[in-house]
Design a protein around this motif. Structure first.
Motif, mmCIF file in Angstrom:
data_model
loop_
_atom_site.group_PDB
_atom_site.id
_atom_site.type_symbol
_atom_site.label_atom_id
_atom_site.label_comp_id
_atom_site.label_asym_id
_atom_site.label_seq_id
_atom_site.Cartn_x
_atom_site.Cartn_y
_atom_site.Cartn_z
ATOM 1 N N TYR A 150 -13.342 -4.941 -2.718
ATOM 2 C CA TYR A 150 -11.870 -4.335 -2.749
ATOM 3 C C TYR A 150 -11.524 -3.600 -1.365
ATOM 4 C CZ TYR A 150 -7.533 -2.588 -4.185
ATOM 5 O OH TYR A 150 -6.148 -2.108 -3.974
ATOM 6 N N ILE A 153 0.794 -1.213 0.122
ATOM 7 C CA ILE A 153 -0.005 0.001 0.048
ATOM 8 C C ILE A 153 1.105 1.305 0.066
ATOM 9 C CG2 ILE A 153 -0.135 0.139 2.459
ATOM 10 C CD1 ILE A 153 -3.098 0.889 2.265
ATOM 11 N N PHE A 188 -1.899 -2.987 -3.718
ATOM 12 C CA PHE A 188 -2.909 -3.964 -3.351
ATOM 13 C C PHE A 188 -3.602 -4.740 -4.630
ATOM 14 C CE2 PHE A 188 -6.449 -6.261 -0.907
ATOM 15 C CZ PHE A 188 -5.630 -7.252 -0.473
ATOM 16 N N TRP A 189 -4.113 -3.593 -5.498
ATOM 17 C CA TRP A 189 -4.932 -4.099 -6.723
ATOM 18 C C TRP A 189 -3.854 -4.521 -7.740
ATOM 19 C CZ3 TRP A 189 -3.482 -1.940 -11.249
ATOM 20 C CH2 TRP A 189 -3.224 -0.607 -11.272
ATOM 21 N N LYS A 229 -9.409 -4.639 1.579
ATOM 22 C CA LYS A 229 -7.902 -4.149 1.819
ATOM 23 C C LYS A 229 -7.922 -3.535 3.216
ATOM 24 C CE LYS A 229 -6.904 0.191 -0.264
ATOM 25 N NZ LYS A 229 -6.478 1.060 -1.481
#
Lengths: 254, 441
Positions: free
Chosen positions: B169, A89, B234-235, B173
């Motif tokens: 999503y 992230i 993350f994606w 997350k």
């Protein structure tokens, strides 16, 4: 109505009381230090107030409302140890996460939302590092992001659990300035705080805690050596032992 | 050898091709969720937990239905689902009700379920030898007998998994990154986590046909682990992981089919390369590749950075030497100072010329930029000497050696700190002048 009221709050973990029968009421716009020795239940207190740990008894009211009605108006910055620092992230995304409460799970952030994130990043001095992965940032920079995320939530009440542990002085000053600014805008702030030397310059209220409430009030009235001895003097241990003893008697364990 | 395109056209191969690719897609997507939660063992456990269900399913099928190719896969999958869910429940029960340690609970379920499965299978071995073959095939996978109906079922399951991840999503997350924050936001953590486990069973059920009960866990973790090395978001991890997953599935099948043909042609006897193990070997190779080429801690980038640092030190030493010599310096003299082979030194000097740090006409000399940089290095060297001498009480004669190293390492921040700490000294312990900070940047 303009107060955060905690009544008779008790939490038990593994049959031992962690916090016991706490009462206090904090006025809107106060900046409150939660002070006590290790294991005094400081983190548990704020976690119980926002429903992260169950309380076996007690009532918490935010300006007359229950927690459920206030959930999205509460921001929480937890201890650094509870976060997965390996997670893929970026800095930008951490701050963006603060929007979740407002836009919900399905809407994508608009251009305006993203602009707002950049404004917050600017404020916490992280604009240049927006695309960095969090694992590549220093402890202070990571902490700034979580304060940024809390700002993004646009909350009324802020809870921070030891935000200044393990970070650099510049970051500490930046975070304190942001918190003071929030308090001056009428936001109420609770900070679990370790460093007794800085309490007086940062806060205006204090909760002195050692499982039970030792003292609560304006800093000028409660932050004195007598109360500090009571808080850190280790008398809480006896209470805990007695409580456990009573409990075991009651249950026929001894 | 069968050309790649034929894997999608040949009526017999198409089902296996699509089946393994869907397997790769499903397991790599769910695998990301398992990987970021650091619960690799749960995949291993649940894949083994499906085994008794498969055996029972086949046993029941052999009693009630006659060789009906349509119903067979459905009964087997159903059996796998049921015992997979039972596995989840037992884990949950052991962990929360009997407060058993998570690893213990997982291992308990893994070994017990597999044991029960093997017991049931051995019963089948004597009563229904034909069906027993099929049970055994599912332990290590069997792609060759995949049918169109498998592909349809797998496609639906893979679709459900993709849609779930796409829709949820953001909550996923937040839950995986910062659990407490998810709780504060009132995200429905429990249902989402439970449904994720169900999807994990879906992915496993798809996978046991191609790679088998025993190897399935690797297929869940490998694509995600490889993807993690290259992404920041993350994606991106989902996208790259599914790319790896589908690719691994396809390549594994191609190698297994063509490899078997090659062995047969070469040695005339039938040595077949089973698809499941080949798929897993490829998955492992891809993870290895990812670990070697990862940009930060990977082996290759570490070697590159180490060499860059070495070259940097050489460059700085040359700058220092040139600044101290009054005349132009010849190549052979420089070689004696830095001890490098002719081509390497030539390369370094060419780079320095390109950076306009040195110039050459009848010997090398410093340009203006080169001189500034040399002064900066000398400044760091002498500052460090002062620090060792004053703050660490090191003997004056001994400070030089450490400074020779540290001059290449001290960052601007450290320099600033040193300057402040030492009160911006003018001279070093050997009474040499320290170049001023001003005019050096």
């Amino acid at each position: 109505m303009n107060e955060i009221v905690v009544n008779d709050l008790t939490c038990i973990y593994d049959r031992k009381p962690v916090i016991w029968d706490l009462h206090f009421s904090v006025p809107k716009g106060a900046m409150v230090a939660v002070i006590g020795p290790n294991g005094a239940g400081k983190s548990t207190l704020i976690k119980a107030m926002i429903g992260l740990v169950p309380a076996i008894s007690g009532k918490v009211r935010f300006f007359g409302k229950k927690l459920d009605q206030m959930a999205l108006k509460i921001a929480y910055v937890g201890q650094r140890a509870n976060i997965d620092w390996d997670f893929p992230i970026t800095a930008f995304e951490v701050v963006l996460m603060g929007l979740y409460g407002r836009i919900g799970p399905f809407r994508r952030p608009s251009k305006k939302d993203r602009a707002e994130v950049y404004k917050v990043l600017e404020k916490i001095g992280m604009s240049a590092l927006a695309d960095r992965q969090i694992s590549d940032l220093s402890g202070g920079q990571q902490q700034r992001l979580f304060v940024g995320r809390a700002l993004m939530q646009d909350a009324d009440v802020y809870f921070l659990d030891e935000p200044f542990s393990g970070i650099d002085m510049t970051t500490e000053k930046l975070i304190v300035d942001i918190l003071k600014e929030l308090a001056s805008e009428g936001k109420t702030i609770f900070v679990v705080h370790h460093d007794l030397n800085t309490v007086e310059s940062y806060f205006d209220y204090a909760i002195l805690l050692n499982m039970r409430l030792v003292a609560f009030g304006k800093l000028s009235e409660v932050f004195n050596s007598e109360n500090l001895v009571k808080t850190f003097g280790g008398r809480g241990g006896l209470f805990e032992k007695a409580f456990l003893h009573a409990k075991e008697r009651e249950e026929g364990m001894i | 050898m069968i050309p790649l395109l034929h894997f999608f056209q040949d009526p017999i191969l198409t089902a296996s091709t699509l089946g393994t690719m869907l397997m790769g897609l499903a397991s790599s997507l769910v695998g990301v969720l398992v990987y970021v939660r650091k619960r690799a063992l749960i995949g291993e456990t649940l894949s083994h937990a499906t085994y008794p269900g498969i055996v029972l399913g086949i046993g029941v099928f052999s009693i009630f239905f006659d060789h009906s190719p349509l119903i067979f896969p459905i009964v087997v999958l159903l059996g796998a689902f049921v015992s997979g869910f039972l596995g989840i429940y037992v884990i949950y029960y052991l962990e929360s009700k009997l407060s058993l340690n998570s690893d213990t609970a997982l291992c308990f379920v893994l070994s017990t379920f597999l044991g029960v499965g093997v017991l049931l299978a051995s019963k089948l071995q004597f009563s229904e030898p034909v069906w027993f073959q099929r049970v055994q095939a599912l332990l290590y996978g069997q792609t060759a007998t995949m049918l169109t109906v498998h592909v349809y079922i797998y496609a639906v399951l893979a679709f459900v998994i993709s849609v779930y991840i796409l829709l949820l999503y953001s909550p996923l997350k937040i839950i995986h990154f910062d659990y407490d924050f998810a709780k504060v936001l009132r995200i429905f953590i429990k249902p989402i986590e439970f449904f994720t486990l169900i999807l994990l069973v879906f992915a496993i059920v798809i996978g046991i046909r191609s790679v088998g009960v025993v190897l399935m866990a690797g297929m869940l973790i490998a694509p995600a682990a490889a993807a993690r090395q290259f992404v920041r978001k993350f994606w991106q991890m989902f996208v790259l992981s599914s790319f790896f997953g589908v690719g691994i599935g396809f390549l594994g099948l191609v190698f297994s089919v063509n490899g078997s043909i090659w062995f047969q042609e070469k040695y005339g006897q039938k040595i077949s390369l089973p698809a499941g193990p080949i798929i897993l070997i490829i998955a492992t190779l891809i993870v290895l590749f990812a670990l070697i080429f990862e940009r930060k801690r990977g082996l290759i980038s570490r070697i590159i950075r180490r060499n860059q640092f070495k070259m940097n030190c050489v460059e700085e030493n040359i700058l220092k030497f040139l600044s101290k010599s009054l005349n132009k310096v010849h190549f052979s003299d420089l070689r004696e100072v830095v001890h490098l082979s002719i081509p390497v030194l030539w390369g370094v000097l060419t780079m320095m010329k390109l950076k306009k740090l040195v110039a050459e006409s009848d010997g090398f000399y410093l340009t203006k930029d080169g001189n500034i940089k040399a002064m900066q290095i000398i400044r760091l060297h002498r500052l460090w000497e002062v620090y060792l001498f004053k703050c660490l009480d090191v003997q004056r004669e001994n400070v030089h050696k450490s400074a020779e190293e540290m001059e290449h390492i001290i960052t601007p921040e450290l320099e600033e700190e040193l300057t402040e700490l030492l009160g911006d000294p003018k001279k070093d312990p050997h009474d040499q002048i320290i170049p001023r900070k001003e005019g050096l940047s």
